[in-house]
Design a protein around this motif. Structure first.
Motif, PDB file in Angstrom:
ATOM      1  N   VAL A 217      -5.826  45.312 -67.770  1.00 20.44           N
ATOM      2  CA  VAL A 217      -4.999  44.092 -67.901  1.00 20.44           C
ATOM      3  C   VAL A 217      -3.772  44.454 -67.011  1.00 20.44           C
ATOM      4  N   LEU A 218      -3.578  43.324 -66.078  1.00 18.07           N
ATOM      5  CA  LEU A 218      -2.347  43.454 -65.304  1.00 18.07           C
ATOM      6  C   LEU A 218      -1.258  42.151 -65.785  1.00 18.07           C
ATOM      7  N   PHE A 219      -0.030  42.647 -66.246  1.00 14.28           N
ATOM      8  CA  PHE A 219       0.733  41.611 -66.785  1.00 14.28           C
ATOM      9  C   PHE A 219       1.963  41.416 -65.893  1.00 14.28           C
ATOM     10  N   ASP A 220       2.386  40.215 -65.651  1.00 16.20           N
ATOM     11  CA  ASP A 220       3.427  39.898 -65.214  1.00 16.20           C
ATOM     12  C   ASP A 220       4.781  40.560 -66.109  1.00 16.20           C
ATOM     13  N   LYS A 221       5.877  40.384 -65.721  1.00 15.37           N
ATOM     14  CA  LYS A 221       7.000  41.094 -66.660  1.00 15.37           C
ATOM     15  C   LYS A 221       7.645  39.708 -67.106  1.00 15.37           C
ATOM     16  N   ASP A 222       8.566  39.259 -66.517  1.00 17.23           N
ATOM     17  CA  ASP A 222       9.390  38.280 -67.237  1.00 17.23           C
ATOM     18  C   ASP A 222       8.642  36.858 -67.428  1.00 17.23           C
ATOM     19  N   GLY A 223       8.916  36.324 -68.383  1.00 18.32           N
ATOM     20  CA  GLY A 223       8.099  35.091 -68.788  1.00 18.32           C
ATOM     21  C   GLY A 223       6.766  35.401 -69.554  1.00 18.32           C
ATOM     22  N   THR A 224       6.496  36.867 -69.542  1.00 19.15           N
ATOM     23  CA  THR A 224       5.169  37.094 -69.901  1.00 19.15           C
ATOM     24  C   THR A 224       5.160  38.153 -71.028  1.00 19.15           C
ATOM     25  N   LEU A 225       5.504  39.409 -70.600  1.00 22.54           N
ATOM     26  CA  LEU A 225       5.962  40.309 -71.589  1.00 22.54           C
ATOM     27  C   LEU A 225       7.335  39.967 -72.390  1.00 22.54           C
ATOM     28  N   PHE A 226       8.347  39.438 -71.552  1.00 22.64           N
ATOM     29  CA  PHE A 226       9.392  39.241 -72.203  1.00 22.64           C
ATOM     30  C   PHE A 226       9.676  37.652 -71.915  1.00 22.64           C
ATOM     31  N   ASP A 227      10.258  37.019 -72.839  1.00 25.81           N
ATOM     32  CA  ASP A 227      10.722  35.670 -72.942  1.00 25.81           C
ATOM     33  C   ASP A 227      11.636  35.187 -72.045  1.00 25.81           C
ATOM     34  N   PHE A 228      11.435  34.293 -70.948  1.00 20.76           N
ATOM     35  CA  PHE A 228      12.180  34.291 -70.067  1.00 20.76           C
ATOM     36  C   PHE A 228      13.448  33.670 -70.242  1.00 20.76           C
ATOM     37  N   LYS A 229      13.524  32.565 -71.152  1.00 15.73           N
ATOM     38  CA  LYS A 229      14.835  31.734 -71.505  1.00 15.73           C
ATOM     39  C   LYS A 229      15.737  32.836 -72.114  1.00 15.73           C
ATOM     40  N   ALA A 230      15.252  33.128 -73.348  1.00 17.96           N
ATOM     41  CA  ALA A 230      15.879  34.012 -74.318  1.00 17.96           C
ATOM     42  C   ALA A 230      16.525  35.265 -73.406  1.00 17.96           C
ATOM     43  N   THR A 231      15.867  35.790 -72.445  1.00 20.44           N
ATOM     44  CA  THR A 231      16.190  37.214 -71.791  1.00 20.44           C
ATOM     45  C   THR A 231      17.415  36.695 -70.841  1.00 20.44           C
ATOM     46  N   TRP A 232      17.005  35.639 -69.976  1.00 21.90           N
ATOM     47  CA  TRP A 232      17.738  35.343 -68.510  1.00 21.90           C
ATOM     48  C   TRP A 232      18.660  34.318 -68.642  1.00 21.90           C
ATOM     49  N   GLN A 233      18.847  33.490 -69.441  1.00 19.96           N
ATOM     50  CA  GLN A 233      19.828  32.358 -69.381  1.00 19.96           C
ATOM     51  C   GLN A 233      21.140  32.617 -69.591  1.00 19.96           C
ATOM     52  N   ARG A 234      21.265  33.298 -70.711  1.00 18.71           N
ATOM     53  CA  ARG A 234      22.823  34.147 -70.661  1.00 18.71           C
ATOM     54  C   ARG A 234      23.249  34.959 -69.713  1.00 18.71           C
ATOM     55  N   TRP A 235      22.285  35.762 -69.545  1.00 19.72           N
ATOM     56  CA  TRP A 235      22.637  36.915 -68.391  1.00 19.72           C
ATOM     57  C   TRP A 235      22.817  36.367 -67.161  1.00 19.72           C
ATOM     58  N   THR A 236      21.940  35.116 -66.683  1.00 13.63           N
ATOM     59  CA  THR A 236      22.465  34.603 -65.669  1.00 13.63           C
ATOM     60  C   THR A 236      23.720  33.907 -65.381  1.00 13.63           C
ATOM     61  N   LEU A 237      24.060  33.148 -66.449  1.00 10.28           N
ATOM     62  CA  LEU A 237      25.563  32.695 -66.422  1.00 10.28           C
ATOM     63  C   LEU A 237      26.500  33.754 -66.366  1.00 10.28           C
ATOM     64  N   GLY A 238      26.616  34.890 -67.193  1.00  9.15           N
ATOM     65  CA  GLY A 238      27.388  35.904 -66.872  1.00  9.15           C
ATOM     66  C   GLY A 238      27.309  36.477 -65.535  1.00  9.15           C
ATOM     67  N   PHE A 239      26.317  36.931 -64.661  1.00  8.50           N
ATOM     68  CA  PHE A 239      26.071  37.155 -63.539  1.00  8.50           C
ATOM     69  C   PHE A 239      26.926  36.217 -62.506  1.00  8.50           C
ATOM     70  N   LEU A 240      26.708  35.148 -62.617  1.00  5.65           N
ATOM     71  CA  LEU A 240      27.384  33.975 -61.788  1.00  5.65           C
ATOM     72  C   LEU A 240      28.782  33.870 -62.052  1.00  5.65           C
ATOM     73  N   THR A 241      29.011  33.864 -63.287  1.00  4.65           N
ATOM     74  CA  THR A 241      30.414  33.860 -63.505  1.00  4.65           C
ATOM     75  C   THR A 241      31.352  35.201 -62.657  1.00  4.65           C
ATOM     76  N   ASP A 242      30.597  36.360 -62.690  1.00 10.47           N
ATOM     77  CA  ASP A 242      31.162  37.687 -62.244  1.00 10.47           C
ATOM     78  C   ASP A 242      31.296  37.175 -60.639  1.00 10.47           C
ATOM     79  N   LEU A 243      30.147  36.766 -60.124  1.00  6.91           N
ATOM     80  CA  LEU A 243      30.087  36.542 -58.549  1.00  6.91           C
ATOM     81  C   LEU A 243      31.087  35.561 -58.099  1.00  6.91           C
TER      82      LEU A 243
END
Length: 254
Positions: free
Chosen positions: A7-33
């Motif tokens: 079994v070969l897995f993708d990571k984000d959106g597969t092993l890890f829930d995409f929205k729950a993991t990355w939405q808040r992080w992305t907002l913080g990353f873009l705010t820093d940038l």
């Protein structure tokens, strides 16, 4: 039908829930940038398909299936003075610190699949270093026989290079492997390599967008053991490590 041995897995959106993991992080990353400049943050967000006001990704966001290099190309025109390699390194280091939200309890699921004798791998369009950091932070890095990112030397999805490398590393035939992912990129990579493909709905795509490229569409990876068991000869039962929630498995046209 060939027995499933890997079994070969993708990571984000597969092993890890995409929205729950990355939405808040992305907002913080873009705010820093943006240095706190709201107009600049909106411009950066628009460049990668993210709404900074609602903290949500657009369905076709570059972040969903793109590589860090793709994201850098989109953001750098808005960041004068930033070099490509330096930015990718900075972004990878920041991403490695993200808190990952599992799509289901992953360690018992993966250990159960491994105990059944299945070879396990990860093929992600993320960079390998942050991918390993994410797997390590959730206690599952050691379960995998193969981990590759877009920068591991096998290319990026939807090209089949990572899929073929997993087959070579594990000495399995492509039709003995199932590629599991949440995007068309994942499924096209698997199909191009001659693998079975299973879609999960813990990313941004809807079932209707994925089913034509998948042998099955599952709510999340926790349903994978039951699906694999259904493909196995009756004398080779799979010991499921994660109890299904009872949701229906959608069999997609092959």
């Amino acid at each position: 039908m060939a027995e499933i041995l890997g079994v070969l897995f993708d990571k984000d959106g597969t092993l890890f829930d995409f929205k729950a993991t990355w939405q808040r992080w992305t907002l913080g990353f873009l705010t820093d940038l943006s240095g706190g400049d709201a107009a600049k943050r909106r411009a950066l967000a628009k460049a990668v398909g993210f709404n900074a006001d609602t903290c949500k990704f657009e369905r076709d966001s570059l972040v969903v299936a793109g590589t860090p290099a793709d994201i850098a190309e989109a953001l750098l025109p808005h960041l004068p003075g930033q070099g490509r390699e330096g930015f990718i390194s900075y972004a990878n280091q920041a991403a490695a610190r993200a808190t990952m939200i599992e799509a289901c309890p992953l360690r018992p699921l993966l250990r159960g699949l491994s105990a059944r004798g299945l070879a396990l791998g990860v093929a992600t369009n993320d960079a390998e270093a942050p991918a390993r950091a994410h797997l390590r932070s959730t206690g599952i890095e050691d379960v995998f026989d193969f981990i590759a990112g877009f920068d591991s030397g096998f290319g990026a999805k939807p090209a089949p290079g990572m899929c073929k490398a997993f087959a070579s590393r594990t000495s399995l035939k492509s039709d003995q492997i199932v590629m599991v992912g949440d995007s068309r990129h994942d499924l096209l990579a698997g199909r191009s390599a001659g693998m079975k493909t299973v879609a999960v709905l813990t990313g941004m795509a809807k079932a209707s967008e994925l089913e034509q490229f998948a042998d099955a569409v599952l709510p999340h990876v926790g349903h994978l053991p039951a699906w694999i068991e259904a493909q196995m000869p009756v004398d080779l039962p799979l010991k499921s490590a994660h109890k299904s929630s009872g949701s229906e498995v959608r069999q997609a046209p092959v």
